[in-house]
Design a protein around this motif. Structure first.
Motif, PDB file in Angstrom:
ATOM      1  N   TYR A 145      51.048  25.797  46.279  1.00 18.44           N
ATOM      2  CA  TYR A 145      51.346  25.339  44.916  1.00 18.44           C
ATOM      3  C   TYR A 145      51.008  26.359  43.827  1.00 18.44           C
ATOM      4  O   TYR A 145      51.697  26.443  42.808  1.00 18.44           O
ATOM      5  CB  TYR A 145      50.601  24.024  44.630  1.00 18.44           C
ATOM      6  N   ASP A 146      49.922  27.102  44.026  1.00 19.83           N
ATOM      7  CA  ASP A 146      49.466  28.064  43.021  1.00 19.83           C
ATOM      8  C   ASP A 146      50.586  29.064  42.716  1.00 19.83           C
ATOM      9  O   ASP A 146      50.961  29.843  43.590  1.00 19.83           O
ATOM     10  CB  ASP A 146      48.214  28.775  43.555  1.00 19.83           C
ATOM     11  N   GLY A 147      51.093  29.050  41.500  1.00 23.79           N
ATOM     12  CA  GLY A 147      52.164  29.964  41.107  1.00 23.79           C
ATOM     13  C   GLY A 147      53.541  29.463  41.490  1.00 23.79           C
ATOM     14  O   GLY A 147      54.430  29.332  40.648  1.00 23.79           O
ATOM     15  N   CYS A 148      53.704  29.098  42.776  1.00 23.50           N
ATOM     16  CA  CYS A 148      55.026  28.687  43.272  1.00 23.50           C
ATOM     17  C   CYS A 148      55.566  27.481  42.503  1.00 23.50           C
ATOM     18  O   CYS A 148      56.776  27.399  42.224  1.00 23.50           O
ATOM     19  CB  CYS A 148      54.945  28.357  44.758  1.00 23.50           C
ATOM     20  N   ASP A 200      52.697  40.456  41.474  1.00 25.14           N
ATOM     21  CA  ASP A 200      51.283  40.667  41.788  1.00 25.14           C
ATOM     22  C   ASP A 200      50.318  40.006  40.809  1.00 25.14           C
ATOM     23  O   ASP A 200      49.434  40.654  40.257  1.00 25.14           O
ATOM     24  CB  ASP A 200      50.979  42.183  41.865  1.00 25.14           C
ATOM     25  N   GLU A 201      50.471  38.691  40.645  1.00 28.96           N
ATOM     26  CA  GLU A 201      49.543  37.974  39.749  1.00 28.96           C
ATOM     27  C   GLU A 201      48.140  37.921  40.328  1.00 28.96           C
ATOM     28  O   GLU A 201      47.152  37.944  39.604  1.00 28.96           O
ATOM     29  CB  GLU A 201      50.061  36.553  39.490  1.00 28.96           C
ATOM     30  N   GLU A 202      48.060  37.846  41.665  1.00 25.64           N
ATOM     31  CA  GLU A 202      46.755  37.592  42.286  1.00 25.64           C
ATOM     32  C   GLU A 202      45.869  38.825  42.363  1.00 25.64           C
ATOM     33  O   GLU A 202      44.702  38.723  42.735  1.00 25.64           O
ATOM     34  CB  GLU A 202      46.940  36.994  43.690  1.00 25.64           C
ATOM     35  N   ASN A 203      46.399  39.988  42.050  1.00 25.78           N
ATOM     36  CA  ASN A 203      45.558  41.169  42.184  1.00 25.78           C
ATOM     37  C   ASN A 203      45.565  41.996  40.901  1.00 25.78           C
ATOM     38  O   ASN A 203      44.693  41.851  40.049  1.00 25.78           O
ATOM     39  CB  ASN A 203      46.014  41.965  43.408  1.00 25.78           C
ATOM     40  N   SER A 235      56.069  32.015  36.704  1.00 28.88           N
ATOM     41  CA  SER A 235      54.728  32.159  37.258  1.00 28.88           C
ATOM     42  C   SER A 235      54.848  33.177  38.393  1.00 28.88           C
ATOM     43  O   SER A 235      55.644  34.102  38.271  1.00 28.88           O
ATOM     44  CB  SER A 235      54.225  30.782  37.724  1.00 28.88           C
ATOM     45  N   HIS A 236      54.144  32.967  39.483  1.00 29.33           N
ATOM     46  CA  HIS A 236      54.151  33.987  40.550  1.00 29.33           C
ATOM     47  C   HIS A 236      54.339  33.346  41.912  1.00 29.33           C
ATOM     48  O   HIS A 236      54.057  32.152  42.094  1.00 29.33           O
ATOM     49  CB  HIS A 236      52.832  34.760  40.520  1.00 29.33           C
ATOM     50  N   ILE A 237      54.796  34.142  42.881  1.00 27.52           N
ATOM     51  CA  ILE A 237      54.943  33.628  44.253  1.00 27.52           C
ATOM     52  C   ILE A 237      54.063  34.399  45.230  1.00 27.52           C
ATOM     53  O   ILE A 237      54.090  34.130  46.418  1.00 27.52           O
ATOM     54  CB  ILE A 237      56.414  33.639  44.739  1.00 27.52           C
ATOM     55  N   GLY A 273      42.642  32.940  35.103  1.00 27.59           N
ATOM     56  CA  GLY A 273      43.679  33.742  34.469  1.00 27.59           C
ATOM     57  C   GLY A 273      45.058  33.322  34.946  1.00 27.59           C
ATOM     58  O   GLY A 273      45.203  32.793  36.038  1.00 27.59           O
ATOM     59  N   HIS A 274      46.060  33.494  34.093  1.00 30.29           N
ATOM     60  CA  HIS A 274      47.449  33.186  34.462  1.00 30.29           C
ATOM     61  C   HIS A 274      48.361  34.201  33.797  1.00 30.29           C
ATOM     62  O   HIS A 274      47.966  34.855  32.823  1.00 30.29           O
ATOM     63  CB  HIS A 274      47.836  31.776  33.990  1.00 30.29           C
ATOM     64  N   ASP A 275      49.607  34.280  34.287  1.00 25.91           N
ATOM     65  CA  ASP A 275      50.583  35.178  33.662  1.00 25.91           C
ATOM     66  C   ASP A 275      50.727  34.870  32.166  1.00 25.91           C
ATOM     67  O   ASP A 275      50.923  35.768  31.354  1.00 25.91           O
ATOM     68  CB  ASP A 275      51.934  35.051  34.370  1.00 25.91           C
ATOM     69  N   LEU A 284      54.072  26.158  33.843  1.00 23.72           N
ATOM     70  CA  LEU A 284      53.540  25.000  34.568  1.00 23.72           C
ATOM     71  C   LEU A 284      52.722  25.529  35.742  1.00 23.72           C
ATOM     72  O   LEU A 284      53.186  26.403  36.471  1.00 23.72           O
ATOM     73  CB  LEU A 284      54.702  24.131  35.079  1.00 23.72           C
ATOM     74  N   HIS A 285      51.524  24.989  35.926  1.00 23.80           N
ATOM     75  CA  HIS A 285      50.650  25.489  36.986  1.00 23.80           C
ATOM     76  C   HIS A 285      49.772  24.351  37.485  1.00 23.80           C
ATOM     77  O   HIS A 285      49.492  23.413  36.739  1.00 23.80           O
ATOM     78  CB  HIS A 285      49.775  26.627  36.432  1.00 23.80           C
ATOM     79  N   VAL A 286      49.332  24.440  38.736  1.00 19.60           N
ATOM     80  CA  VAL A 286      48.319  23.475  39.194  1.00 19.60           C
ATOM     81  C   VAL A 286      46.981  23.837  38.536  1.00 19.60           C
ATOM     82  O   VAL A 286      46.719  25.004  38.256  1.00 19.60           O
ATOM     83  CB  VAL A 286      48.191  23.453  40.738  1.00 19.60           C
ATOM     84  N   GLU A 287      46.165  22.812  38.286  1.00 21.66           N
ATOM     85  CA  GLU A 287      44.950  23.050  37.500  1.00 21.66           C
ATOM     86  C   GLU A 287      43.979  23.998  38.192  1.00 21.66           C
ATOM     87  O   GLU A 287      43.314  24.797  37.541  1.00 21.66           O
ATOM     88  CB  GLU A 287      44.241  21.708  37.223  1.00 21.66           C
ATOM     89  N   GLN A 288      43.871  23.915  39.497  1.00 18.61           N
ATOM     90  CA  GLN A 288      42.916  24.727  40.272  1.00 18.61           C
ATOM     91  C   GLN A 288      41.472  24.381  39.937  1.00 18.61           C
ATOM     92  O   GLN A 288      40.561  25.201  40.133  1.00 18.61           O
ATOM     93  CB  GLN A 288      43.136  26.235  40.061  1.00 18.61           C
ATOM     94  N   GLY A 289      41.266  23.217  39.406  1.00 12.73           N
ATOM     95  CA  GLY A 289      39.935  22.717  39.097  1.00 12.73           C
ATOM     96  C   GLY A 289      40.015  21.197  39.180  1.00 12.73           C
ATOM     97  O   GLY A 289      41.096  20.646  39.438  1.00 12.73           O
TER      98      GLY A 289
END
Ligand SMILES: [Zn+2]
Length: 413
Positions: A96-99, A130-133, A85-87, A358-360, A190-195
């Motif tokens: 948590y997001d990405g990390c 750069d996942e977030e941008n 994922s991304h850091i 969106g995710h990687d 694996l990712h946090v749902e963010q929802g």
């Protein structure tokens, strides 16, 4: 796919400690994290990640866009089973997001390492740049990054060439980052749902069915400005009245059928925006998302029809311009079935749900089998200092990842 079960398990305390330690880099006074891609904080965090990968018995390399690829050798060579994922974070992000996806992957390698265990396949943990941008990291691996460097220039004017050089990459070698399914047989994120769906349904694990596709349009409605007092109602070409009808029509489309799709008008600009003038022009945005490209196409056709009808009955002119199109990526059905089976074995409750963020994995899933595991986000909050997933929930997700990898190791050649 047959799932045989092993007793090994990830270390909850260690995973939690590492999440906390990583969150110290770029920590904000409000408890959030600011670790923008290619910033000094990002560089510092990358260095820590590499150290942890080496401790976990992995070899570490970087590619042309600065993706970090940690490999834990398998008993056989060939295509890898990968996670990651991304850091990088948004300007005020959480820990948590990405990390979680990255650190859970490294934790899986640590568990293999301390048990002197190897999968048949090489096991990779990828930290995407750069996942977030710009999403340049996963796009370059999928071979879908733009070759126009201007598109990646940072808001502060820094060219992408400098950004990549700072993290050991090389813009000129962009195409060398591309990989295919002979390199990566399957990718699990694996990712946090963010929802708030998992929390609302009181489920521990989300089996992600896919990552939604997205269309974005800008619509312009041209009416005729005129005196709000002297212009009879029957003689108006009111752009805002037309816009109001369109907003309701789009909302109605979102509510149709199973309601899985979402449709939003989030931006509206009224001109001249004056109390005593019949509105002359409205610009508005339309954002459509769904797992089904076919349904998205259906919605677009409906919107075009609505626009024609509204233009006719309001005497306005309506033009639509497409600004963005991202194709959906479906999770591999067999991988979803393994995740379910693993949840049953681990006695974790689960539900299926699409990812509307969106995710990687969305890009990686374009060239190889993809699966995603979600864990709950407290109150559905993400991209905020209040983002929270408990240590136990993080560990449950990481355990599902671990056992899914063990199970699919025998399914891929
Ligand atoms: Zn993320």
């Amino acid at each position: 796919m047959v799932v045989t079960f092993s007793r090994i398990s990830i270390n909850c305390d260690r995973l939690d400690r590492h999440l906390a330690e990583l969150a110290e880099i770029g920590k904000l006074p409000n408890g959030g994290v600011c670790r923008l891609a290619f910033s000094d904080a990002d560089v510092q965090a990358r260095s820590l990640i590499k150290t942890w990968m080496l401790e976990a018995g992995m070899t570490v390399r970087g590619d042309a866009v600065g993706n970090i690829i940690g490999t834990y050798a398998g008993t056989e060579s060939g295509a890898a089973l990968a996670t990651g994922s991304h850091i990088d974070t948004v300007p005020v992000g959480g820990r948590y997001d990405g990390c979680l996806g990255v650190l859970a992957g490294i934790e899986v390698a640590r568990v293999f390492h301390e048990n002197q265990f190897r999968l048949r396949h090489p096991f990779e943990v990828i930290v995407f740049s750069d996942e977030e941008n710009s999403v340049i990291g996963c796009k370059a691996i999928a071979g879908n990054a733009s070759t126009d460097s201007e598109r990646y220039r940072r808001k502060d004017g820094t060219p992408i060439q400098d950004c990549l050089a700072k993290v050991g990459g090389n813009w000129e070698a962009l195409s060398s980052a591309k990989r295919d399914r002979h390199d990566i047989a399957a990718f699990m994120e694996l990712h946090v749902e963010q929802g708030g769906v998992l929390e609302a349904l009181d489920k521990q694990i989300g089996v992600v069915t896919g990552i939604v596709g997205q269309y974005r349009f800008m619509v312009q409605i041209i009416g005729r400005p005129n005196h709000a007092g002297t212009t009879p109602m029957t003689m108006r070409k009111d752009a805002l009245v037309a816009a109001a009808q369109l907003v309701l029509a789009i909302n109605h489309l979102g509510m149709l059928g199973n309601g899985e799709q979402v449709a939003t008008v989030g931006y509206l600009k009224v001109s001249p925006n004056a109390t005593n003038v019949v509105p002359a022009c409205v610009d508005l945005s339309i954002d459509l998302r769904d797992l089904s490209e076919e349904n998205l196409q259906f919605m677009i056709a409906q919107i075009e029809q609505e626009c024609q009808a509204i233009a006719k009955n309001t005497g306005t002119e309506i033009t639509i311009e497409q600004k963005l199109h991202v194709l959906p990526t479906l999770a591999k059905t067999e991988l979803m079935a393994v995740i379910e089976k693993v949840c049953q074995e681990l006695k974790l409750s689960y539900t299926h749900l699409p990812s509307r963020a969106g995710h990687d994995a969305q890009e990686i899933g374009r060239f190889t089998d993809m699966g995603m595991i979600f864990v709950p986000s407290r109150e559905g909050i993400s991209h905020s200092q209040d983002e929270y997933t408990s240590p136990e929930q993080c560990a449950q997700g990481a355990n599902v990842l671990l056992h899914t990898l063990l199970a699919i190791d025998h399914c891929y050649p």
